[in-house]
Design a protein around this motif. Structure first.
Motif, PDB file in Angstrom:
ATOM      1  N   LEU A 238       0.794  -1.225   0.000  1.00  0.00           N
ATOM      2  CA  LEU A 238       0.000   0.000   0.000  1.00  0.00           C
ATOM      3  C   LEU A 238       0.828   1.278   0.000  1.00  0.00           C
ATOM      4  O   LEU A 238       0.421   2.281  -0.582  1.00  0.00           O
ATOM      5  CB  LEU A 238      -0.929  -0.009   1.224  1.00  0.00           C
ATOM      6  CG  LEU A 238      -1.955   1.117   1.340  1.00  0.00           C
ATOM      7  CD1 LEU A 238      -2.890   1.135   0.120  1.00  0.00           C
ATOM      8  CD2 LEU A 238      -2.760   0.972   2.632  1.00  0.00           C
ATOM      9  N   TYR A 239       1.996   1.260   0.633  1.00  0.00           N
ATOM     10  CA  TYR A 239       2.702   2.509   0.917  1.00  0.00           C
ATOM     11  C   TYR A 239       4.030   2.663   0.181  1.00  0.00           C
ATOM     12  O   TYR A 239       4.830   3.529   0.543  1.00  0.00           O
ATOM     13  CB  TYR A 239       2.953   2.630   2.419  1.00  0.00           C
ATOM     14  CG  TYR A 239       1.689   2.762   3.242  1.00  0.00           C
ATOM     15  CD1 TYR A 239       0.938   3.933   3.207  1.00  0.00           C
ATOM     16  CD2 TYR A 239       1.251   1.714   4.035  1.00  0.00           C
ATOM     17  CE1 TYR A 239      -0.222   4.052   3.952  1.00  0.00           C
ATOM     18  CE2 TYR A 239       0.092   1.823   4.788  1.00  0.00           C
ATOM     19  CZ  TYR A 239      -0.641   3.002   4.747  1.00  0.00           C
ATOM     20  OH  TYR A 239      -1.788   3.113   5.480  1.00  0.00           O
ATOM     21  N   GLU A 240       4.294   1.843  -0.830  1.00  0.00           N
ATOM     22  CA  GLU A 240       5.586   1.936  -1.513  1.00  0.00           C
ATOM     23  C   GLU A 240       5.416   2.156  -3.014  1.00  0.00           C
ATOM     24  O   GLU A 240       6.191   1.661  -3.820  1.00  0.00           O
ATOM     25  CB  GLU A 240       6.433   0.701  -1.172  1.00  0.00           C
ATOM     26  CG  GLU A 240       6.790   0.702   0.314  1.00  0.00           C
ATOM     27  CD  GLU A 240       7.568  -0.510   0.786  1.00  0.00           C
ATOM     28  OE1 GLU A 240       7.894  -1.389  -0.044  1.00  0.00           O
ATOM     29  OE2 GLU A 240       7.852  -0.577   1.996  1.00  0.00           O
ATOM     30  N   ALA A 241       4.358   2.918  -3.348  1.00  0.00           N
ATOM     31  CA  ALA A 241       4.138   3.445  -4.700  1.00  0.00           C
ATOM     32  C   ALA A 241       3.990   2.366  -5.767  1.00  0.00           C
ATOM     33  O   ALA A 241       4.222   2.616  -6.940  1.00  0.00           O
ATOM     34  CB  ALA A 241       5.266   4.414  -5.082  1.00  0.00           C
ATOM     35  N   GLY A 242       3.586   1.153  -5.350  1.00  0.00           N
ATOM     36  CA  GLY A 242       3.381   0.091  -6.335  1.00  0.00           C
ATOM     37  C   GLY A 242       4.646  -0.354  -7.024  1.00  0.00           C
ATOM     38  O   GLY A 242       4.610  -0.805  -8.178  1.00  0.00           O
ATOM     39  N   GLY A 243       5.793  -0.244  -6.335  1.00  0.00           N
ATOM     40  CA  GLY A 243       7.077  -0.495  -6.973  1.00  0.00           C
ATOM     41  C   GLY A 243       7.228  -1.875  -7.576  1.00  0.00           C
ATOM     42  O   GLY A 243       7.785  -2.024  -8.669  1.00  0.00           O
ATOM     43  N   ALA A 244       6.734  -2.908  -6.881  1.00  0.00           N
ATOM     44  CA  ALA A 244       6.889  -4.267  -7.411  1.00  0.00           C
ATOM     45  C   ALA A 244       6.164  -4.420  -8.746  1.00  0.00           C
ATOM     46  O   ALA A 244       6.677  -5.047  -9.679  1.00  0.00           O
ATOM     47  CB  ALA A 244       6.371  -5.282  -6.398  1.00  0.00           C
ATOM     48  N   ALA A 245       4.964  -3.831  -8.844  1.00  0.00           N
ATOM     49  CA  ALA A 245       4.202  -3.911 -10.091  1.00  0.00           C
ATOM     50  C   ALA A 245       4.805  -3.030 -11.178  1.00  0.00           C
ATOM     51  O   ALA A 245       4.954  -3.451 -12.328  1.00  0.00           O
ATOM     52  CB  ALA A 245       2.744  -3.519  -9.830  1.00  0.00           C
TER      53      ALA A 245
END
Length: 333
Positions: free
Chosen positions: A86-93
């Motif tokens: 939720l809180y890491e700007a969707g980095g993995a996606a």
């Protein structure tokens, strides 16, 4: 200012700064920084794992962790309110083409394993391949039950999944359990430690796992811009924190429990207290006014309908007494 917004606001102590200034350094991208190497080896030994990797931030540590577990088009199962979803700007996606499959956590912060089982995709070309279960300990201040950690480990072994723990505040959990780090992380493949929260360093996180996994992670660290050079000055702060600032986390927990009790006594709507976090419902429609009142009195909070107050090494019991007094003045206005 008395800053209760987060335990990320701590400042390095004089002793930590001295350790940083005296640290021998080298080029860490070449693997030549002796202080970084010592920190990584110390953390791995503390955890009973093979290797560790020092990274600049917790967000990058979580991203590198997921990139090292999952390939493009694969999936990790994670809590709906988990930090690395939720809180890491969707980095993995965005950066890894890794699909998150979020599910709602239970009240105690665990992900119900029956619900996890329902979300594991069948081996079918229509679906992303499920590779990883990602937990968070502590989760919003809550310590995951130790029995659950063992169950989750056995569950992932049976289903061929990896198990990663976002352990940004894992030492808060360790102190609460009253056991060693090794006893907690034996039930995961990999985990992170954030050194710049309650442990008091200015910067830095660790990713810990097997030697082969950390070799993959080192490549991803470089690719995502985390290859630092003379990083030993930062690593020295982490080493100092692990040696001196772990057991004192109990002071933060005790201060949070005291603060919750005192706020209840003056009539504040305290919802709960877990580890070093106190959650208080602001008077209806008055969150902004509460924030301004406290700021004018020298207290920083994140003003919202539910205020999270976080105790840490830079806040004393005497300062918390001032916080209670200022809060009481607001309630009696």
């Amino acid at each position: 200012m008395i800053d209760l917004r987060s335990d990320t606001v701590t400042r390095p102590s004089a002793a930590m700064k001295a350790a940083m200034m005296d640290a021998p350094v080298g080029d860490d991208v070449y693997g030549d920084d002796p202080t970084v190497n010592a920190l990584q080896e110390y953390a791995a030994a503390l955890a009973g794992k093979e290797a560790a990797l020092f990274l600049p931030t917790g967000t990058q540590a979580n991203l590198v962790a997921l990139l090292s577990h999952c390939e493009r088009g694969e999936e990790y199962i994670v809590g709906q309110l988990a930090h690395n979803y939720l809180y890491e700007a969707g980095g993995a996606a965005v950066l890894g083409s890794i699909q998150p499959q979020p599910i709602e956590a239970s009240r105690d912060g665990t992900l119900p394993l029956d619900k996890v089982a329902e979300k594991i995709k069948p081996d079918d070309i229509h679906f992303a391949r499920t590779r990883l279960l990602s937990l968070e300990n502590t989760h919003n201040g809550k310590v995951l039950p130790q029995g659950y950690l063992r169950q989750a480990w056995e569950f992932t072994r049976e289903r061929g999944l990896g198990l990663h723990v976002d352990g940004a505040r894992i030492f808060n959990a360790v102190v609460e359990y009253g056991c060693s780090l090794k006893e907690v992380v034996q039930y995961c493949d990999t985990f992170t430690i954030c050194l710049s929260k309650g442990l008091g360093t200015p910067v830095g996180s660790l990713l810990v796992g097997s030697a082969a996994y950390i070799r993959r992670a080192n490549r991803w660290r470089k690719m995502t811009g985390g290859g630092m050079r003379q990083a030993g000055m930062l690593a020295a702060a982490g080493q100092y924190a692990l040696e001196h600032n772990v057991q004192r986390l109990k002071d933060d927990h005790d201060n949070a429990a005291w603060l919750a009790a005192q706020l209840r006594e003056i009539g504040a709507d305290v919802m709960r207290q877990d580890t070093n976090m106190v959650f208080v419902r602001a008077p209806e429609g008055a969150a902004g006014a509460l924030g301004e009142h406290m700021k004018a009195a020298g207290v920083l909070i994140n003003a919202s309908p539910v205020v999270r107050l976080v105790t840490h090494l830079d806040v004393s019991r005497a300062q918390l007494e001032q916080v209670v007094a200022h809060w009481q003045r607001f309630l009696t206005r």
